[in-house]
Design a protein around this motif. Structure first.
Motif, mmCIF file in Angstrom:
data_model
loop_
_atom_site.group_PDB
_atom_site.id
_atom_site.type_symbol
_atom_site.label_atom_id
_atom_site.label_comp_id
_atom_site.label_asym_id
_atom_site.label_seq_id
_atom_site.Cartn_x
_atom_site.Cartn_y
_atom_site.Cartn_z
ATOM 1 N N PRO A 27 0.830 -1.188 0.000
ATOM 2 C CA PRO A 27 0.000 0.000 0.000
ATOM 3 C C PRO A 27 0.871 1.247 0.000
ATOM 4 O O PRO A 27 2.019 1.232 0.418
ATOM 5 C CB PRO A 27 -0.807 -0.112 1.279
ATOM 6 N N ASP A 28 0.303 2.336 -0.400
ATOM 7 C CA ASP A 28 0.955 3.634 -0.450
ATOM 8 C C ASP A 28 1.133 4.166 0.964
ATOM 9 O O ASP A 28 0.415 3.794 1.881
ATOM 10 C CB ASP A 28 0.029 4.593 -1.196
ATOM 11 N N PHE A 29 2.086 5.142 1.065
ATOM 12 C CA PHE A 29 2.330 5.744 2.354
ATOM 13 C C PHE A 29 1.115 6.544 2.796
ATOM 14 O O PHE A 29 0.749 6.503 3.981
ATOM 15 C CB PHE A 29 3.584 6.643 2.273
ATOM 16 N N GLY A 30 0.447 7.251 1.948
ATOM 17 C CA GLY A 30 -0.729 8.046 2.269
ATOM 18 C C GLY A 30 -1.867 7.153 2.760
ATOM 19 O O GLY A 30 -2.603 7.489 3.691
ATOM 20 N N LEU A 31 -2.044 6.029 2.090
ATOM 21 C CA LEU A 31 -3.089 5.093 2.478
ATOM 22 C C LEU A 31 -2.800 4.540 3.867
ATOM 23 O O LEU A 31 -3.706 4.437 4.704
ATOM 24 C CB LEU A 31 -3.191 3.957 1.439
ATOM 25 N N LEU A 32 -1.531 4.243 4.129
ATOM 26 C CA LEU A 32 -1.163 3.718 5.437
ATOM 27 C C LEU A 32 -1.381 4.794 6.497
ATOM 28 O O LEU A 32 -1.843 4.485 7.603
ATOM 29 C CB LEU A 32 0.305 3.306 5.452
ATOM 30 N N PHE A 34 -7.834 4.268 12.170
ATOM 31 C CA PHE A 34 -7.780 3.207 13.180
ATOM 32 C C PHE A 34 -7.606 3.818 14.568
ATOM 33 O O PHE A 34 -8.254 3.397 15.525
ATOM 34 C CB PHE A 34 -6.650 2.220 12.863
ATOM 35 N N ALA A 35 -6.724 4.839 14.694
ATOM 36 C CA ALA A 35 -6.455 5.489 15.966
ATOM 37 C C ALA A 35 -7.711 6.202 16.453
ATOM 38 O O ALA A 35 -8.053 6.140 17.651
ATOM 39 C CB ALA A 35 -5.289 6.448 15.840
ATOM 40 N N LEU A 57 -13.644 4.037 20.552
ATOM 41 C CA LEU A 57 -14.034 2.779 21.217
ATOM 42 C C LEU A 57 -13.454 2.728 22.624
ATOM 43 O O LEU A 57 -14.127 2.267 23.551
ATOM 44 C CB LEU A 57 -13.561 1.575 20.405
ATOM 45 N N ALA A 58 -12.210 3.152 22.793
ATOM 46 C CA ALA A 58 -11.584 3.120 24.106
ATOM 47 C C ALA A 58 -12.267 4.101 25.039
ATOM 48 O O ALA A 58 -12.394 3.836 26.235
ATOM 49 C CB ALA A 58 -10.096 3.426 23.990
#
Length: 168
Positions: A6-11, A18-19, A25-26
């Motif tokens: 995957p691309d750096f931007g996508l990551l 996710f965070a 959620l946390a």
């Protein structure tokens, strides 16, 4: 763009999303879920404790029931013994009364029999005396029909009287 790398931007964006999701959620999701799990766990523990308490109460009730049943049986036995004693006492009392009554009746019958016997003996004596007088009268009439026999009898009686009057 390749599918495997995957691309750096996508990551970057995937990590950022996710965070944020993890943070949300946390912050609000996990505490609600863990709170619900804790509440459920507490409810289950309370139910188990209540079940154990109910089981203990049932065991105590069974013991009390057994004790009450034993007590009831003992009371029933005592009542039956008392009833049997009362029955025996009543039967004994009735027998004693019957014996007393029979003795009274027997004594009364004996006195009546003795009185009737005495009356019968008096009547028989009177009849025997009357019969004896009748027989003697008939015998004397037959024997004393002539005057010589009468004179002899009077003489003999006078002799007997003189003998009994004179001391020997």
């Amino acid at each position: 763009m390749s599918l495997v790398t995957p691309d750096f931007g996508l990551l970057f964006w995937m990590t950022l999303i996710f965070a944020i999701v993890f943070f949300v959620l946390a912050k609000w999701g996990f505490p609600a879920i863990t709170g619900m799990v804790d509440k459920r766990s507490e409810r289950i523990n309370e139910s188990i404790a209540k079940a154990k308490e109910a089981e203990k109460m049932l065991a105590e009730m069974a013991e009390r029931q057994a004790a009450m049943l034993e007590e009831t049986r003992a009371e029933q036995g005592r009542i039956l013994r008392e009833a049997a004693q009362a029955r025996d006492a009543m039967v004994g009392q009735a027998k004693q009364q019957a014996q007393d009554e029979a003795a009274k009746i027997l004594d009364h019958a004996r006195t009546q029999i003795a009185a009737e016997k005495e009356t019968a003996l008096k009547e028989i004596r009177c009849q025997v005396a009357a019969l004896s007088v009748d027989v003697a009268e008939k015998i004397l009439r037959d024997k004393l029909s002539d005057t010589k026999t009468q004179v002899d009898l009077v003489t003999r009686m006078m002799d007997e009287i003189e003998r009994t009057d004179t001391p020997s």
